[in-house]
Write an enzyme that holds these catalytic residues in place. Structure first.
Site, PDB file in Angstrom:
ATOM      1  N   SER A   1       0.984  -0.920   0.057  1.00 27.71           N
ATOM      2  CA  SER A   1       0.211   0.111   0.487  1.00 27.71           C
ATOM      3  C   SER A   1       0.713   1.392  -0.002  1.00 27.71           C
ATOM      4  O   SER A   1       2.066   1.017  -0.835  1.00 27.71           O
ATOM      5  CB  SER A   1      -1.032  -0.050   1.346  1.00 27.71           C
ATOM      6  OG  SER A   1      -2.184   0.990   1.063  1.00 27.71           O
TER       7      SER A   1
ATOM      8  N   HIS B   1      -8.341  -5.024  -0.683  1.00 29.57           N
ATOM      9  CA  HIS B   1      -7.011  -4.216  -0.759  1.00 29.57           C
ATOM     10  C   HIS B   1      -5.881  -5.026  -0.098  1.00 29.57           C
ATOM     11  O   HIS B   1      -5.913  -4.917   1.352  1.00 29.57           O
ATOM     12  CB  HIS B   1      -6.590  -2.978  -0.377  1.00 29.57           C
ATOM     13  CG  HIS B   1      -5.242  -1.629   0.301  1.00 29.57           C
ATOM     14  ND1 HIS B   1      -4.591  -2.064  -1.116  1.00 29.57           N
ATOM     15  CD2 HIS B   1      -5.175  -1.469   1.424  1.00 29.57           C
ATOM     16  CE1 HIS B   1      -3.998  -1.489  -1.046  1.00 29.57           C
ATOM     17  NE2 HIS B   1      -3.651  -1.361   0.742  1.00 29.57           N
TER      18      HIS B   1
END
Length: 701
Positions: A560, A675
């Protein structure tokens, strides 16, 4: 995500191109891989399929992959894992996944039974059966129960792991969804109970009624029996806000509830108001943390003067709930916790009558019980837990005084401790089994020096008989953003797949994180972010200078925001590393605001609409800074199609650019997982096995 429209006349197309350039974006002509920003489509899907085939043909055919995958699956599905508890109206709930329950089950038992060696769980909701019946790949995203009966709960389900969820009312007693109960179709939404028959909901009520980053900004009251189009608006933010406007309900466990609305104009700013619309005069950088008795708890991320008192950034304070509702413009606060120079508040939990807070001292865990006093003040009692460990709050009983905490370290399997907040008694309740041989390993906390002189701590686990000749294969991990603290923990898969093979593993506590409070984070915001990148490089250089490892044997890993860090290190210091694991990353920083939820992070990264910030973003953006003719280490770049937060677009475009320049790389895109690394244990194990196989190939020969 905003993209140029297709099929428009030439003049309109020219104006759109001019507008994009003025806003700092790029046109299709200057960005030949902008077509990969389409989430799915025949051309994109074919590209992803071909890239996956190439990568899996390399990594899955490696002779070490089969063992890595088998180990990852076995550990992920092990029946003796610790069941993480949640308090629910005198019961303990737990969400559990294993080989027989890939999507998982929500199950319950009594507190006494949970604390026994072998709890007898009752399955309440089987997600595998539900997904099979409905033809969905349901992923559990939690639930929230009503404040009266505590048995009617709003279950949040994601299709494939994305942030967008479907919300359904579920009855814990019957184990069934409520006929005619609350149902909210898929969306990025926030839901809070106002009472047993009323919800406060923020969602995209009308098409397009969301912020530029895709979040809701209109809050409505939805009563039982109403359809969503009958809900009545109670609060509204703005389409230009970075994050959602949502209702927050604080409950003291004794029937007293305080319903507030929080608007998030930027990632680090909030505006708190009463449901009536009256603004509460809290500082913009503060976070509501809960309620004990009549006291509302707030964590401060900035200095604050109120009621003739001054409070330091990083402190925890309390407010009288009656005064807050009667005079929201005149707040009198009381100090609960103030950090020292090496401290930071980490987590806050509330029992019926106490606050249980965890904190870090020089990146080592502590826990403290805070007790309200009749004079309005607070007393503190340290919780006697093991030193030199990571201490995390699990959950606390708002109707009683019990709380659970987790204690772990790099070589100590996780343990769950039971705390009686009233008496201060603490006892070790459950211990996870050891997953690898740690007898020949050692852990140290060391310091590197960044170019501006800042001391940057890092933890390393390595063979006790380290040769100090630069030959040890080493993985260096960091995150460095969003005030998120990274602390050491026990990782059985890391131990089996890396440490037992002679490798070392490092966690770097670089600026941008929260390890030393708000100032440590603020030091690397926006155009100051190079400090975080320099900190990371300094740790890498320190590992080489100490002859723990060498560039040939050093790999790095981050996801991320940490994936952005990896991309920057690859382009700024290709000579320092031989492996770069780039997980679900941001990489195109000139277009990140136009991809998925990117516009919400302007407070962290800056915006291309600001000339100075745009210039900085261009100077560090990995997608812009990768150069022809430079020898880069072969990275592994991976993402998921279902990532609706960062988006798979960054990883795709970066891989395409490397391919254009003839640079070696491996790209993998999982179809599920949001995610993260996968939607279930087996999918996560597959991704982990690919990563360790990649590191072994690059660093162990």
């Amino acid at each position: 995500m905003v993209r140029p429209k297709t099929g428009i006349r030439a003049a309109a197309a020219g104006f759109a191109a001019l507008l994009l350039t003025a806003c700092g974006g790029s046109t299709a002509e200057s960005d030949p891989y902008q077509w990969l920003e389409e989430v799915s489509g025949p051309r994109v899907d074919a590209w992803v399929s071909a890239e996956n085939a190439k990568t899996l043909g390399v990594l899955e055919q490696d002779p070490r992959y089969a063992d890595n995958f088998a180990q990852a699956k076995a550990l992920a599905n092990a029946s003796d894992r610790l069941p993480v508890p949640e308090f629910h109206d005198g019961m303990i709930g737990n969400f559990w996944q294993d080989a027989e329950h890939q999507r998982g089950v929500w199950r319950e038992t009594t507190v006494a039974d949970y604390e026994s060696p072998q709890p007898a769980w009752r399955t309440v909701l089987d997600l595998d059966a539900l997904a099979r019946d409905e033809g969905k790949n349901w992923v559990w995203k939690g639930m929230r129960c009503d404040p009266v009966s505590h048995s009617r709960c709003l279950v949040q389900l994601s299709d494939g792991g994305e942030d967008a969820v479907t919300v359904r009312e579920f009855d814990l007693g019957t184990g069934k969804f409520v006929d005619g109960g609350f149902v909210l179709d898929r969306g990025k939404q926030n839901v809070s109970w106002e009472d047993a028959d009323t919800l406060l909901v923020s969602r995209e009520w009308q098409p397009g009624e969301k912020t530029t980053s895709g979040y809701a900004y209109v809050v409505k009251r939805l009563r039982r029996g109403q359809s969503p189009d009958q809900a009545v608006e109670v609060a509204r933010g703005a389409a230009t806000d970075a994050l959602a406007t949502a209702a927050v309900s604080l409950d003291n466990g004794d029937g007293r509830r305080l319903n507030l609305v929080v608007r998030r104009p930027s990632f680090y700013e909030s505006q708190v108001g009463l449901i009536s619309g009256t603004r509460v005069a809290l500082p913009s950088k503060s976070v509501l943390q809960g309620m004990v008795g009549n006291r509302v708890l707030v964590a401060l991320q900035q200095d604050w003067d109120t009621g003739g008192k001054s409070f330091k950034s990083g402190s925890l304070i309390s407010l009288d709930a009656d005064e807050l509702t009667a005079h929201p413009d005149r707040l009198t606060a009381t100090l609960v916790y103030e950090p020292g120079p090496q401290e930071t508040l980490n987590e806050v939990m509330t029992t019926h009558g106490h606050v249980v807070a965890t904190s870090l001292y020089d990146v080592k865990g502590r826990a403290t019980v805070y007790t309200p006093q009749p004079d309005g003040g607070w007393t503190s009692t340290p919780v006697p837990l093991p030193d030199n460990a990571t201490i995390s709050g699990i959950d606390a009983d708002s109707h009683g005084e019990a709380a659970y905490l987790s204690v772990t370290s790099m070589l100590t399997p996780s343990t769950i401790w039971s705390l009686d907040a009233n008496s201060g008694r603490v006892s070790q309740l459950k211990t996870a089994p050891a997953r690898f041989d740690s007898s020949r390993l050692a852990v140290e906390q060391l310091m590197a020096t960044s170019p501006d002189g800042t001391k940057v701590p890092y933890f390393i686990v390595h063979p006790a008989a380290l040769p100090y000749d630069g030959s040890t294969p080493t993985i260096l991990y960091a995150y460095g953003g969003f005030a998120s603290s990274v602390t050491p923990s026990y990782n059985g898969l890391l131990g089996k797949s890396w440490l037992e093979h002679g490798g070392a593993y490092v966690i770097a506590n670089i600026r941008g994180g929260g390890e030393y409070g708000p100032a440590w984070h603020d030091a690397a915001l926006k155009t100051h972010r190079q400090r975080a990148f320099d900190d990371f490089a300094a740790v890498a250089q320190d590992l080489v200078a100490r002859k723990i490892t060498s560039p040939r044997r050093l790999g790095i890993q981050g996801g991320s925001n940490g994936g952005l860090l990896m991309g920057v290190e690859l382009t700024q210091h290709p000579e320092l590393f031989n492996a770069v694991d780039i997980q679900v990353p941001l990489l195109d920083m000139l277009r990140y605001e136009r991809i998925a939820a990117g516009a919400s992070w302007v407070g962290e990264y800056g915006s291309v609409s600001n000339p100075d910030e745009r210039a900085f973003l261009a100077s560090i953006s990995p997608y812009a800074q990768v150069k022809k003719g430079v020898k880069y280490p072969e990275p592994l770049v991976w993402t998921t199609t279902k990532d609706d937060r960062v988006g798979p677009q960054h990883a795709r475009k970066f891989a395409a650019r490397l391919a254009e320049y003839g640079d070696p790389y491996l790209f993998y895109e999982a179809t599920q997982g949001g995610h993260g690394a996968g939607a279930n244990n087996d999918e996560k194990a597959h991704t982990s096995a690919l990563e360790y196989t990649y590191f072994m190939r690059r660093l162990m020969g």
